[in-house]
Design a protein around this motif. Structure first.
Motif, PDB file in Angstrom:
ATOM      1  N   GLN A 174      38.056  78.864 -27.449  1.00  0.00           N
ATOM      2  CA  GLN A 174      38.109  80.324 -26.993  1.00  0.00           C
ATOM      3  C   GLN A 174      39.184  80.544 -25.729  1.00  0.00           C
ATOM      4  O   GLN A 174      38.897  79.828 -24.858  1.00  0.00           O
ATOM      5  N   ALA A 175      39.807  81.648 -25.887  1.00  0.00           N
ATOM      6  CA  ALA A 175      40.534  82.288 -24.829  1.00  0.00           C
ATOM      7  C   ALA A 175      39.906  83.365 -23.963  1.00  0.00           C
ATOM      8  O   ALA A 175      39.390  84.219 -24.445  1.00  0.00           O
ATOM      9  N   LEU A 176      40.176  83.199 -22.891  1.00  0.00           N
ATOM     10  CA  LEU A 176      39.754  84.398 -22.083  1.00  0.00           C
ATOM     11  C   LEU A 176      40.961  85.526 -22.077  1.00  0.00           C
ATOM     12  O   LEU A 176      42.092  85.287 -21.397  1.00  0.00           O
ATOM     13  N   VAL A 177      40.574  86.475 -22.179  1.00  0.00           N
ATOM     14  CA  VAL A 177      41.668  87.481 -22.294  1.00  0.00           C
ATOM     15  C   VAL A 177      41.586  88.472 -20.909  1.00  0.00           C
ATOM     16  O   VAL A 177      40.399  88.875 -20.783  1.00  0.00           O
ATOM     17  N   LYS A 178      42.623  88.715 -20.344  1.00  0.00           N
ATOM     18  CA  LYS A 178      42.630  89.506 -19.152  1.00  0.00           C
ATOM     19  C   LYS A 178      43.188  90.917 -19.508  1.00  0.00           C
ATOM     20  O   LYS A 178      44.376  90.966 -20.315  1.00  0.00           O
ATOM     21  N   ALA A 179      42.227  91.838 -19.502  1.00  0.00           N
ATOM     22  CA  ALA A 179      42.630  93.310 -20.115  1.00  0.00           C
ATOM     23  C   ALA A 179      42.532  94.370 -18.870  1.00  0.00           C
ATOM     24  O   ALA A 179      41.890  94.163 -17.725  1.00  0.00           O
ATOM     25  N   ALA A 180      43.610  95.200 -18.817  1.00  0.00           N
ATOM     26  CA  ALA A 180      43.778  96.107 -17.592  1.00  0.00           C
ATOM     27  C   ALA A 180      43.907  97.434 -18.179  1.00  0.00           C
ATOM     28  O   ALA A 180      44.654  97.784 -19.045  1.00  0.00           O
ATOM     29  N   PHE A 197      46.893  85.826 -11.594  1.00  0.00           N
ATOM     30  CA  PHE A 197      45.710  85.120 -11.504  1.00  0.00           C
ATOM     31  C   PHE A 197      45.246  84.042 -12.527  1.00  0.00           C
ATOM     32  O   PHE A 197      45.260  84.355 -13.889  1.00  0.00           O
ATOM     33  N   SER A 198      44.914  83.034 -12.289  1.00  0.00           N
ATOM     34  CA  SER A 198      45.099  81.911 -13.023  1.00  0.00           C
ATOM     35  C   SER A 198      44.071  80.752 -12.442  1.00  0.00           C
ATOM     36  O   SER A 198      44.476  80.267 -11.344  1.00  0.00           O
ATOM     37  N   ILE A 199      42.949  80.114 -13.185  1.00  0.00           N
ATOM     38  CA  ILE A 199      42.335  78.900 -12.632  1.00  0.00           C
ATOM     39  C   ILE A 199      42.570  77.710 -13.860  1.00  0.00           C
ATOM     40  O   ILE A 199      42.005  78.146 -14.858  1.00  0.00           O
ATOM     41  N   ALA A 200      43.103  76.712 -13.567  1.00  0.00           N
ATOM     42  CA  ALA A 200      43.074  75.539 -14.425  1.00  0.00           C
ATOM     43  C   ALA A 200      41.685  74.909 -14.888  1.00  0.00           C
ATOM     44  O   ALA A 200      41.033  75.371 -14.082  1.00  0.00           O
ATOM     45  N   GLY A 201      41.637  74.263 -15.952  1.00  0.00           N
ATOM     46  CA  GLY A 201      40.302  73.595 -16.360  1.00  0.00           C
ATOM     47  C   GLY A 201      40.021  72.571 -15.250  1.00  0.00           C
ATOM     48  O   GLY A 201      39.187  72.524 -14.880  1.00  0.00           O
ATOM     49  N   SER A 202      40.803  71.814 -14.885  1.00  0.00           N
ATOM     50  CA  SER A 202      40.614  70.881 -13.911  1.00  0.00           C
ATOM     51  C   SER A 202      42.146  70.141 -13.398  1.00  0.00           C
ATOM     52  O   SER A 202      43.031  69.964 -14.194  1.00  0.00           O
TER      53      SER A 202
END
Length: 315
Positions: A174-180, A197-202
């Motif tokens: 599943q993807a996290l969608v950024k909406a504005a 804005f982005s945070i990697a898995g690890s």
């Protein structure tokens, strides 16, 4: 995906990939299914919730929704899940695919406690969980290994959120969608932040700091070690710690910002043009009153000349 305790899967031949074999009646699979049914099961009858999707089931006072495949009678091994609104339709479609039949037990608020007990104690039960998640992170910190049930990855069929599809493969990522909103897109700084804005898995790192979401979950699990559901205060504390230790990361999201005085930025929507115009007019009038020809002061040349004459000074 679906997970089992590694302690349990090691006791069963090919337990990790029993779902991939496509043949529910294979001897190794029969042993596995018997063990799963003995531990956690649902008795499916005409009065059971036997429909395409568990979301269509009436919620009993206990809050536990037990779902069976449609037109099914008998005792089935049950998959432990939280809420039928999560991944709608996928659990139901997979439960009746590839020759297997599973029931679903949606236990609601007691999910975290039951899932923790099943996986840490090595019980014969399949648990629906997410990776990454706080639950699996806590198990990792406790040294408890879990095994993901391997499912087919090709000829998947068609998925329907109503559970009426023919999906037979593993759960898709599943993807996290950024909406504005349009107002955000018109704001340069906000739009820049959301775009970067982005945070990697690890992230592997040589220096100290919480870089990826896996490290964030580990910090949250350590900070809320007594709770399976992290309270808002713990999330706030870990987020603040992340900001302090990773300034070099999040400052790239906003870029460098030079502080510009309000009066020097006429592009600002609230720029006080009227106030500044009045200020300059008052300043000009004030200067004229000090040096104008209608105001005689000691600074006026004619006054200075008269003083010099009276004092017999050279002009």
């Amino acid at each position: 995906g679906w997970f089992t305790s590694t302690r349990f899967s090691r006791r069963m031949e090919r337990a990790a990939e029993f779902y991939r074999s496509y043949i529910a009646g294979e001897p190794a699979n029969r042993e596995m299914l018997a063990a799963l049914t003995l531990r956690s099961n649902v008795s499916c009858t005409r009065s059971s919730c036997c429909c395409f999707s568990a979301r269509a089931c009436n919620r009993p006072p206990s809050g536990i929704i037990e779902w069976c495949p449609e037109d099914m009678e008998g005792v089935l091994p049950a998959v432990l899940a939280m809420n039928p609104d999560l991944d709608p339709g996928f659990n139901e479609e997979i439960s009746r695919a590839n020759g297997f039949l599973f029931a679903l037990r949606h236990v609601g608020s007691s999910y975290a406690r039951e899932a923790m007990e099943v996986l840490s104690e090595g019980y014969a039960e399949v648990v629906y969980a997410w990776r990454p998640s706080l639950l699996l992170t806590k198990l990792q910190l406790l040294g408890v290994n879990v095994t993901r049930v391997l499912m087919p990855t090709d000829d998947c069929g068609i998925h329907s959120p109503s559970g009426t599809g023919t999906w037979s493969c593993d759960f898709p990522a599943q993807a996290l969608v950024k909406a504005a909103s349009k107002n955000i897109r018109d704001d340069f700084l906000a739009n820049q932040f959301l775009s970067r804005f982005s945070i990697a898995g690890s992230i592997s790192r040589d220096t100290q700091g919480l870089r990826g979401i896996a490290e964030l979950l580990q910090a949250l699990a350590r900070h809320s070690s007594t709770s399976l559901n992290a309270p808002a205060e713990d999330i706030y504390h870990v987020a603040c710690q992340w900001l302090r230790e990773n300034e070099d990361v999040w400052t790239l999201w906003v870029g460098s910002r030079v502080v510009i005085p309000m009066w020097a930025d006429p592009r600002w929507s609230g720029y006080p043009f009227g106030t500044i115009t009045i200020f300059f007019l008052v300043s000009i009038i004030f200067a004229c009153c000090l040096e104008g020809p209608w105001l005689k002061t000691t600074l006026w040349p004619s006054v200075i000349k008269e003083i010099a004459k009276n004092e017999k000074l050279t002009w």
